[in-house]
Design an enzyme around this catalytic site. Sequence first.
Site, PDB file in Angstrom:
ATOM      1  N   GLY A 246      46.029  44.209  35.212  1.00  0.00           N
ATOM      2  CA  GLY A 246      45.365  45.409  34.737  1.00  0.00           C
ATOM      3  C   GLY A 246      45.508  45.751  33.277  1.00  0.00           C
ATOM      4  O   GLY A 246      44.826  46.660  32.780  1.00  0.00           O
ATOM      5  N   GLU A 288      50.628  40.155  37.836  1.00  0.00           N
ATOM      6  CA  GLU A 288      49.462  39.267  37.954  1.00  0.00           C
ATOM      7  C   GLU A 288      48.470  39.487  36.809  1.00  0.00           C
ATOM      8  O   GLU A 288      47.329  39.914  37.036  1.00  0.00           O
ATOM      9  CB  GLU A 288      48.741  39.536  39.277  1.00  0.00           C
ATOM     10  CG  GLU A 288      49.533  39.205  40.510  1.00  0.00           C
ATOM     11  CD  GLU A 288      48.789  39.525  41.808  1.00  0.00           C
ATOM     12  OE1 GLU A 288      47.777  40.269  41.775  1.00  0.00           O
ATOM     13  OE2 GLU A 288      49.230  39.049  42.846  1.00  0.00           O
ATOM     14  N   GLY A 290      45.645  38.765  34.119  1.00  0.00           N
ATOM     15  CA  GLY A 290      44.568  37.799  33.906  1.00  0.00           C
ATOM     16  C   GLY A 290      44.031  37.956  32.498  1.00  0.00           C
ATOM     17  O   GLY A 290      44.279  37.162  31.595  1.00  0.00           O
ATOM     18  N   ARG A 328      28.901  41.160  31.380  1.00  0.00           N
ATOM     19  CA  ARG A 328      29.718  42.380  31.303  1.00  0.00           C
ATOM     20  C   ARG A 328      29.025  43.576  30.630  1.00  0.00           C
ATOM     21  O   ARG A 328      29.147  44.697  31.116  1.00  0.00           O
ATOM     22  CB  ARG A 328      31.073  42.093  30.638  1.00  0.00           C
ATOM     23  CG  ARG A 328      31.898  41.049  31.408  1.00  0.00           C
ATOM     24  CD  ARG A 328      33.334  40.918  30.904  1.00  0.00           C
ATOM     25  NE  ARG A 328      34.140  42.058  31.272  1.00  0.00           N
ATOM     26  CZ  ARG A 328      34.452  43.034  30.479  1.00  0.00           C
ATOM     27  NH1 ARG A 328      34.064  43.007  29.212  1.00  0.00           N
ATOM     28  NH2 ARG A 328      35.156  44.052  30.889  1.00  0.00           N
ATOM     29  N   CYS A 359      15.238  37.487  30.814  1.00  0.00           N
ATOM     30  CA  CYS A 359      14.043  38.334  30.918  1.00  0.00           C
ATOM     31  C   CYS A 359      14.405  39.696  31.496  1.00  0.00           C
ATOM     32  O   CYS A 359      14.015  40.037  32.620  1.00  0.00           O
ATOM     33  CB  CYS A 359      12.996  37.634  31.762  1.00  0.00           C
ATOM     34  SG  CYS A 359      12.365  36.200  30.909  1.00  0.00           S
ATOM     35  N   TYR A 388      36.786  36.782  32.320  1.00  0.00           N
ATOM     36  CA  TYR A 388      35.683  37.353  33.093  1.00  0.00           C
ATOM     37  C   TYR A 388      34.312  37.137  32.451  1.00  0.00           C
ATOM     38  O   TYR A 388      33.447  37.992  32.517  1.00  0.00           O
ATOM     39  CB  TYR A 388      35.914  38.847  33.347  1.00  0.00           C
ATOM     40  CG  TYR A 388      37.218  39.117  34.046  1.00  0.00           C
ATOM     41  CD1 TYR A 388      37.429  38.681  35.348  1.00  0.00           C
ATOM     42  CD2 TYR A 388      38.250  39.778  33.398  1.00  0.00           C
ATOM     43  CE1 TYR A 388      38.642  38.906  35.983  1.00  0.00           C
ATOM     44  CE2 TYR A 388      39.468  40.008  34.036  1.00  0.00           C
ATOM     45  CZ  TYR A 388      39.655  39.572  35.329  1.00  0.00           C
ATOM     46  OH  TYR A 388      40.848  39.790  35.950  1.00  0.00           O
TER      47      TYR A 388
HETATM   48  N1  LLP Z   1      45.512  40.887  40.661  1.00  0.00           N
HETATM   49  C1  LLP Z   1      44.497  41.282  41.446  1.00  0.00           C
HETATM   50  C2  LLP Z   1      44.728  41.452  42.873  1.00  0.00           C
HETATM   51  C3  LLP Z   1      43.243  41.548  40.883  1.00  0.00           C
HETATM   52  O1  LLP Z   1      42.264  41.954  41.679  1.00  0.00           O
HETATM   53  C4  LLP Z   1      43.044  41.381  39.502  1.00  0.00           C
HETATM   54  C5  LLP Z   1      41.747  41.635  38.896  1.00  0.00           C
HETATM   55  C6  LLP Z   1      44.120  40.930  38.722  1.00  0.00           C
HETATM   56  C7  LLP Z   1      45.347  40.718  39.335  1.00  0.00           C
HETATM   57  C8  LLP Z   1      44.017  40.690  37.245  1.00  0.00           C
HETATM   58  O2  LLP Z   1      43.749  41.846  36.531  1.00  0.00           O
HETATM   59  P1  LLP Z   1      43.688  41.820  34.913  1.00  0.00           P
HETATM   60  O3  LLP Z   1      45.082  41.581  34.403  1.00  0.00           O
HETATM   61  O4  LLP Z   1      42.778  40.721  34.511  1.00  0.00           O
HETATM   62  O5  LLP Z   1      43.144  43.142  34.554  1.00  0.00           O
HETATM   63  N2  LLP Z   1      35.193  41.437  36.250  1.00  0.00           N
HETATM   64  C9  LLP Z   1      35.894  42.588  35.730  1.00  0.00           C
HETATM   65  C10 LLP Z   1      37.368  42.550  36.034  1.00  0.00           C
HETATM   66  C11 LLP Z   1      37.660  42.489  37.510  1.00  0.00           C
HETATM   67  C12 LLP Z   1      39.127  42.413  37.793  1.00  0.00           C
HETATM   68  C13 LLP Z   1      39.368  42.130  39.224  1.00  0.00           C
HETATM   69  N3  LLP Z   1      40.736  42.011  39.591  1.00  0.00           N
HETATM   70  C14 LLP Z   1      35.647  42.662  34.232  1.00  0.00           C
HETATM   71  O6  LLP Z   1      34.936  41.824  33.710  1.00  0.00           O
HETATM   72  O7  LLP Z   1      36.120  43.571  33.572  1.00  0.00           O
END
Ligand code: LLP
Length: 444
Positions: A246, A288, A290, A328, A359, A388
């Site tokens: 997050g 976790e 990302g 996005r 388009c 993403y």
């Molecule tokens: N763990 C779980 C269970 C998750 O669902 C997610 C992201 C993460 C970890 C990693 O979160 P991060 O550190 O990346 O914020 N497509 C969207 C983002 C969707 C995130 C979904 N879950 C975007 O482009 O902003």
Amino acid sequence: MNFFNGTATINSDNQLEIGGLSVPELAARFGTPLYVMDEMLIRQNCRLWKQATANYGTVAYAAKAFCTKAMCRLIHQEGLALDVVSGGELATALAADFPAQLIYFNGNNKSAAELRLAIQAQVGRLVVDNFLELEMIEQIAARLKQQVDILLRICPGIEADTHEYIQTGQLDSKFGFTLANGQAMAAVEAALSKRHLRLRGLQYHIGSQIFALDSHAAAAKITVSFMATIYKKFGLTLAELDVGGGLGISYLPDDNPAGVSDLVQTVVHTIRTHCATSGLAFPTLVFEPGRSIVGPAGWAVYRVGARKEIPGVRTYIAVDGGLFDNPRPALYGSQYFAFVANKANDPAEETVTIAGKCCESGDILIKDIALPRLEPGDIIAMPSTGAYQYTMASNYNRFCRPAVVFVNNGEAYTVVKRETIEDLLRNDLIPRAWDKEHLLRAAR
Ligand code: LLP
């Protein structure tokens, strides 16, 4: 500026350079649209996370942000674990020889086939999202005569300060066992009754691209209090707590997200304090992340094409990518910044809108950005595009997904080849019966 934390710099030829390579030259060599990833910065971010969490637990990189075989390999080289959410991500990790024991399998509707694959591969933790899954895992594990280590995904009822589409911990969420209505407690009870499941702990994830740390603290607090209730009810101390991802990153020059250690310290402090008051041992934590690992390392590189001026209204500059490689902006209204890679230090001369080539009027990558005068053939580079985007790219309008290259120390490695028209056509079929109809019609 926010975007030069890695190897990106502007060289003496007035060109944007990443990993010691000129971006206009990379564009010429690999074609556009192109995703250029700063390998050193990805590694640096992995190390930052590892150091910040060293005394508290594990970092499982959330593959959904950017998942390819090379990326899984890099994550293993850096000593991180991996969070996957589908059979496809799991298969990618296994194909890169990622140790299954270091894999966390998340997801809210895993199929029987996905669960079987995960259990057979003996992934480290299955993160169970719902009652159906609990039953399915028990059945599959019993048939395979295996014990399965699980975490339960709970929904803490916390509304994170981010786009509604990427909030996941609020009461009205499709994810996890709801804490507020007793569902989460029922799930603990159900898990404990299953002979082939070993309940190791809990998991939550409240959302993504979050700047403020108070919702992370609130989620940690409510979860520890739930752990205390579990202890009272079952005498069970849960040894693991997975606090999801997050952490937000900068997309615009003025963005000011919290740092990795700020987030880790906030979560650790909250959990430590509340464990102490409840008499619970401090659990092993799992983070976790990302986006914060891979997002800042990516640069989306486009070539400028057509220009459309509507005097007094707007100037559109069309590039050779758009919605199909980066949905996005259309999906979340996300804002981005851009550099002109071949005129990197030139002063801004005009305000333009960068449009994609799909388009759709909504296919706008950046609305109103001040840039040097753009000519067809100029190279635009958008920072913070490592997470993403490639993973959310599509073939809309039958465009081919871009190539991805890692750059490091003067070398460029293709980690994903550019899709080809052959790739697009590979799965298309024309019903055989139509051939016959056509023949008969011709015979009449
Ligand atoms: N763990 C779980 C269970 C998750 O669902 C997610 C992201 C993460 C970890 C990693 O979160 P991060 O550190 O990346 O914020 N497509 C969207 C983002 C969707 C995130 C979904 N879950 C975007 O482009 O902003």
